[in-house]
Design an enzyme around this catalytic site. Structure first.
Site, short mmCIF file in Angstrom:
data_model
loop_
_atom_site.label_atom_id
_atom_site.label_comp_id
_atom_site.label_asym_id
_atom_site.label_seq_id
_atom_site.Cartn_x
_atom_site.Cartn_y
_atom_site.Cartn_z
N THR A 107 11.60 14.27 -5.94
CA THR A 107 11.31 13.39 -7.17
C THR A 107 10.73 12.27 -6.79
O THR A 107 10.44 11.32 -7.62
CB THR A 107 12.61 13.13 -7.93
OG1 THR A 107 13.56 12.72 -7.29
CG2 THR A 107 12.96 14.52 -8.81
N SER A 118 -0.75 -5.15 4.36
CA SER A 118 -0.75 -5.39 5.92
C SER A 118 -0.51 -4.26 6.81
O SER A 118 0.10 -3.44 6.79
CB SER A 118 0.28 -6.43 6.12
OG SER A 118 0.27 -6.70 7.46
N ALA A 148 7.31 16.18 0.02
CA ALA A 148 7.66 17.38 -0.82
C ALA A 148 7.37 16.84 -2.23
O ALA A 148 7.69 15.88 -2.80
CB ALA A 148 8.69 18.24 -0.86
N ILE A 185 2.72 -3.91 8.64
CA ILE A 185 3.82 -3.45 7.76
C ILE A 185 3.87 -2.00 7.67
O ILE A 185 3.07 -1.51 7.21
CB ILE A 185 4.06 -4.24 6.56
CG1 ILE A 185 4.36 -5.70 6.69
CG2 ILE A 185 5.33 -3.65 5.64
CD1 ILE A 185 4.32 -6.63 5.65
N LYS A 215 3.98 24.80 -2.27
CA LYS A 215 5.58 24.63 -2.57
C LYS A 215 5.62 25.52 -3.99
O LYS A 215 5.13 25.11 -4.91
CB LYS A 215 5.95 23.27 -2.74
CG LYS A 215 7.44 23.18 -2.92
CD LYS A 215 7.90 21.77 -2.92
CE LYS A 215 9.40 21.76 -3.53
NZ LYS A 215 9.98 20.29 -3.91
N GLY A 253 0.72 -1.26 -0.18
CA GLY A 253 -0.13 0.03 -0.16
C GLY A 253 0.98 1.27 -0.05
O GLY A 253 1.54 1.39 -0.83
#
Length: 509
Positions: free
Chosen positions: A346, A43, A54, A46, A82, A17
């Site tokens: 990025t 899960s 950003a 986890i 931003k 996820g």
């Protein structure tokens, strides 16, 4: 000649996820619709890395495709605006510059604006390059509101800071409303076809078995499918980008919220400061060959602006990329596909671009070698171009106070980057490589900000008389500042959007 047997892709299974998994689920379901069934397995036990807070402007297009209301998005994810990244101590200690999402000056035919500015410097125009950038002025003034200007000179491009865990929850809610099926469980084993090696199904610790035709690996650094199962391999770039660790910690929010990210260079790495509505995100990226974890932690905690809200979290990584980000019937998205430190924000963009690329090359009628090869060619080029841009920040520095930065100044640069730097030094020439994420204005701001001043400017500048050139520069200075008086503060804008979102929720309750 008979056509080869085709195996249509109808069942897409996403393993994992977080932002990667739920952004994949929502965007694929929105675009592909009923053509595929999408199941996401995750899960609750986890955790996710969750420091990518950003972003860069393409996130806005993705949100628009998903039909996300901006006010609701800002409210749900505690987001802020931003406009830029402020780089501090990178060239030398005490020096700073901005990499904004805008562009200095205005677009000029055949010759970029900075050539005119360079001659203007010789004629006594003392204004800095960023004085011609509206994003810079708005960031410094702490102001923001979208500008719908017909004149591109007045554009104010922006992105967001947001809480990545809240963004994932928001995308989960959106995905499930579109029909994505979420299954709770930890993957215990992976079934493969004995003939072609393709993955057939995931087995969970609760005995569930999830079959699929195409699997998306969003399992983070572990790369459960792409690496642990398929053994795809990894190109290690730590000889070019040697930082291998990060310590992250949230802290209390500032009284006023700045519309930019701060990147502050230290002795062997750098620190991020990201403002959110409810807190600040902080972290220290460093190279463990030059400083200890204890020293890095002390540096981070000693440079927080506000009180910490949790215990610091250590993250270890190796910069590089998966050798094949699409291998057999597995496509890796997010950290499973590779890692580039978040110096230019990025990380989430690489998730977006991977999904968009997969949708564009989606194997509706079955996976073919040409589709897989094209995907891998494009993703490899994207990683390499971003890698070069990150190296630029490190390699062009004038710091003599740090062994780390001394060594980074002597890197054996990739030929592509060495050529780009040499061309700019010679006469200010900048050319955007095909599909490069970063425009000429981005390369300009970092090169000049790091201390590279071209030896010459383009000859076309001399078609302007000296007086005409000075008049043009003076006029642009005035134009770039004009919108500031009409813009609200960043916090006023955020408060207005949050208020609108709450009103919309009450009206729809």
């Amino acid at each position: 000649m008979q056509n080869p047997k085709k195996n249509p892709i109808k069942r897409v299974v996403i393993a994992g996820g977080g932002t990667a998994g739920w952004l994949t689920a929502s965007l694929m379901k929105k675009v592909l619709g009923e053509a595929v069934n999408i199941t996401l397995v995750e899960s609750e036990v986890i955790g996710t890395v969750g420091v990518g807070e950003a972003t860069i402007p393409p996130i806005r297009l993705v949100n628009q495709v998903l039909g996300i209301d901006e006010a609701q998005f800002l409210y749900e994810t505690k987001a802020t605006i931003k406009l830029a990244i402020k780089f501090e101590n990178w060239k030398t200690k005490g020096q700073s510059y901005y990499h904004t999402f805008g562009a200095p000056g205005k677009a000029m035919a055949f010759c970029h604006f900075h050539h005119y500015w360079l001659k203007g410097q010789q004629l006594g125009k003392t204004q800095d390059l960023w004085d011609y950038d509206l994003n810079y002025h708005a960031a410094e003034a702490g102001k923001f509101a979208p500008i719908n200007a017909k004149d591109p000179v007045l554009e104010l491009p922006f992105a967001y800071h947001f809480d990545a865990s809240l963004y994932a929850k928001y995308l989960r809610k959106l995905s499930e409303s579109m029909g994505v099926v979420r299954i709770e469980g930890k993957i215990s084993s992976v079934e493969r076809d004995n003939v072609n090696g393709y993955i057939k199904a995931l087995r969970l610790d609760n005995k569930n078995r999830i079959e699929g035709d195409l699997f998306i690996d969003c399992t983070g650094f572990k790369g459960l499918l792409i690496q642990e199962t398929l053994g795809t391999g990894y190109d290690d770039w730590s000889h070019l980008l040697p930082c291998d660790s990060a310590i992250a910690v949230p802290s209390e929010r500032h009284e006023s919220t700045r519309p930019f990210t701060r990147s502050i260079a230290h002795d062997a790495g750098w620190q991020w400061r990201i403002p959110l509505q409810h807190r600040n995100g902080n972290g220290h990226v460093f190279c463990s060959r030059y400083v200890s974890e204890d020293h890095a932690l002390d540096t981070l905690m000693g440079n927080l602006d506000t009180k910490p809200l949790a215990d610091p979290k250590l993250i270890k990584f190796t910069t590089g990329r998966r050798r094949k980000q699409w291998n057999k019937n597995v496509v890796s998205v997010g950290l499973s596909s590779g890692f580039l430190e978040p110096l230019e924000s990025t990380s989430i963009h690489l998730i977006q671009s991977a999904i968009v690329r997969l949708i564009q090359l989606f194997p509706h009628n079955g996976i073919t070698p040409s589709l897989e090869a094209e995907y891998n060619k494009q993703s490899a080029l994207e990683f390499e171009q971003i890698r070069d841009f990150l190296i630029l920040h490190y390699s062009v520095n004038e710091r003599t106070d740090s062994a780390f930065f001394n060594d980074m100044r002597n890197l054996d640069l990739p030929d592509t980057l060495r050529h780009k730097i040499a061309l700019f030094k010679e006469n200010g020439s900048l050319f955007r490589d095909q599909n490069d994420l970063f425009l000429e204005s981005s390369w300009l701001q970092v090169m000049y900000g790091q201390g590279i001043t071209p030896n010459d400017y383009h000859g076309l500048v001399n078609t302007f008389s000296d007086e005409k050139l000075k008049e043009m520069l003076t006029r642009l200075l005035k134009i770039k500042r004009e919108p500031l008086s009409q813009l609200p503060s960043h916090d006023e804008y955020l408060n207005g959007m949050v208020k609108r979102a709450k009103q919309d929720m009450s009206a729809n309750a």
